[in-house]
Design a protein around this motif. Structure first.
Motif: not given
Length: 467
Positions: A263-289
């Motif tokens: 699957v592809t997750v997608s988010a947006t940010d109304l800020d400009a510059g570095t405040h609007g650049e997004l990075s994705y990562s797993f959160f609260q993940y287990s070893n299985q994930i």
């Protein structure tokens, strides 16, 4: 589930098992339950089975008692003479049951003469042999200086393989002027730590804080695990990322190749510059994930890192965090359901086999065997059959056990042996099957008197013969 089916073709007699509705033999409905601590040494005493079944000394041996478990894995052993039930090996609750609590190991007692089944349960009790452990030595938390007091910030939880009171019970944070710790109880039974802001942060006064997060389990004394919390105070960024969906639900067949897009997750940010650049990562993940999935930090694509196995894990709940360059983040949940395919052939485990059967004995037990299939749905439904036109019957007994017995008295003089093929077939697509062949010899009994070829004989003797 299982149903009894009529033969669809003249060449086979088909019998299917019903998992929950079974015809029990005499004492088959009886059950025994035992409890033992994990990690006890091999040979440790569990109970006196003969006493619990109300049998006298020597009756277990006389009746050929055996302990049966699913498949070929045996956790218990029986001393027939004493009637003592012992551990066959040291048992690790975490290895056998994982997070499941209570940890129940099912077994059966088979009494061969006459054939009887007794259901058994062995509850494996947890001991506090694991300490809490954080997956990361350092937890990075970026907090804008404009956040108001009372704002809470979830922290990553510690993992503890123990269950019940032996797993994580509370968290503490090192003493400081800005935060206190609150432990939240979730519906899944786990405890989640949250930092609560007590007073406003000022980046110009202090750029970062380092605190020690401690997880404690309920042991006596408790075991602990720690992680450093690095709090970086950032300038105000007034727009947080927003996901297009808060919940993504996908289904993935277990035979999906490694590297496939889930699957592809997608988010947006109304800020400009570095405040609007997004990075994705797993959160609260287990070893299985993290063993099964990987996420592209730029595109939000989640792909497979290894082959999935429905029989091992049926679903995953993955939390994904989108973070902008100013330290703000938002989270969504990805619910991944693993779809079963028919990748397991049925299994047949022979528990009792008599290769010699005396003739003239009606309805003699030839074999007792169990069948199983770890797949689900139609992939796990099983049919059991033998060749047609043989004087033998397949009869379901307890759960997924069958008895093979003679349909009537056999006659050695007519036929001295039989080759029987037991076929176990599932109802999946494509259908998978397992076959086992056995040979049954018919032993002789003295059921025929001597017989002359003629009823009378005529002899001629010449007179005056010498003696």
């Amino acid at each position: 589930m299982v149903e009894t089916r009529l033969p669809k073709a003249p060449e086979k007699r088909q019998v299917t098992a019903i998992i929950f509705l079974l015809l029990l033999w005499e004492a088959g409905s009886a059950s025994i339950k035992y409890s033992v601590l994990e990690e006890r040494d091999s040979g440790s005493f569990v109970a006196n089975l003969a006493k619990d079944l109300g049998l006298g000394v020597g009756e277990l041996a006389a009746r050929g008692a055996r302990i049966l478990s699913k498949g070929n894995k045996q956790y218990l052993q029986l001393e027939r003479k004493s009637g003592n039930l012992l551990l066959k090996e040291k048992l690790d609750r975490e290895e056998l049951c994982g997070d499941t609590d209570p940890c129940i190991l099912h077994f059966k007692v088979l009494l061969k003469n006459p054939v009887q089944f007794i259901q058994g349960e062995l509850q494996l009790q947890d001991v506090n042999d694991h300490a809490p452990e954080f997956l990361e030595n350092e937890i990075l938390l970026k907090i804008p200086e404009g956040r108001h007091p009372g704002t809470s910030f979830p922290l990553k939880i510690a993992q503890d393989l123990d269950v019940g009171s032996n797993t994580v019970q509370k968290y503490t944070i090192s003493t400081n002027s800005y935060f206190h710790l609150f432990t939240r109880n979730h519906s899944d039974g786990k405890k989640y730590p949250e930092l609560v802001l007590d007073q406003a942060l000022d980046r110009e006064e202090q750029t970062q804080l380092r605190l020690t997060l401690t997880a404690l389990d309920g042991g006596s004394p408790p075991r602990t695990g720690t992680s450093q919390v690095l709090i970086v105070i950032v300038d105000i960024n007034d727009n947080a990322p927003e996901f297009a969906q808060r919940l993504y639900e996908v289904q993935v067949p277990e035979n999906t190749p490694i590297g496939s897009l889930v699957v592809t997750v997608s988010a947006t940010d109304l800020d400009a510059g570095t405040h609007g650049e997004l990075s994705y990562s797993f959160f609260q993940y287990s070893n299985q994930i993290i063993q099964a999935f990987e996420i592209n930090s730029i595109t939000g694509e989640i792909r497979l890192k290894k082959m999935l196995d429905f029989e091992e894990i049926q679903s995953y709940h993955v939390e994904v965090e989108a973070s902008d360059g100013g330290g703000l983040s938002e989270k969504c949940t990805v619910a991944i359901e693993v779809m079963d395919i028919n990748d397991n052939a049925p299994e047949l485990t022979m528990s009792l086999l008599l290769s010699d059967i005396p003739e003239n004995s009606p309805e003699t037990v030839v074999a007792v065997f169990g069948i199983s299939d770890p797949d689900s749905g139609n992939n796990g439904k099983i049919m059991c059959s033998i060749q047609d036109h043989l004087p033998f019957l397949l009869k379901p007994t307890v759960e997924n056990f069958y008895t093979l017995l003679t349909e009537g008295a056999l006659d050695r003089e007519r036929r001295a042996d039989y080759n029987i093929t037991i076929t176990v077939t599932d109802l999946g697509t494509p259908r998978l099957k397992t076959q086992q062949s056995i040979t049954v010899r018919v032993s002789d009994v003295n059921d025929n008197a001597p017989a002359f070829t003629k009823t009378s004989y005529t002899l001629f003797v010449r007179e005056n013969n010498s003696p």
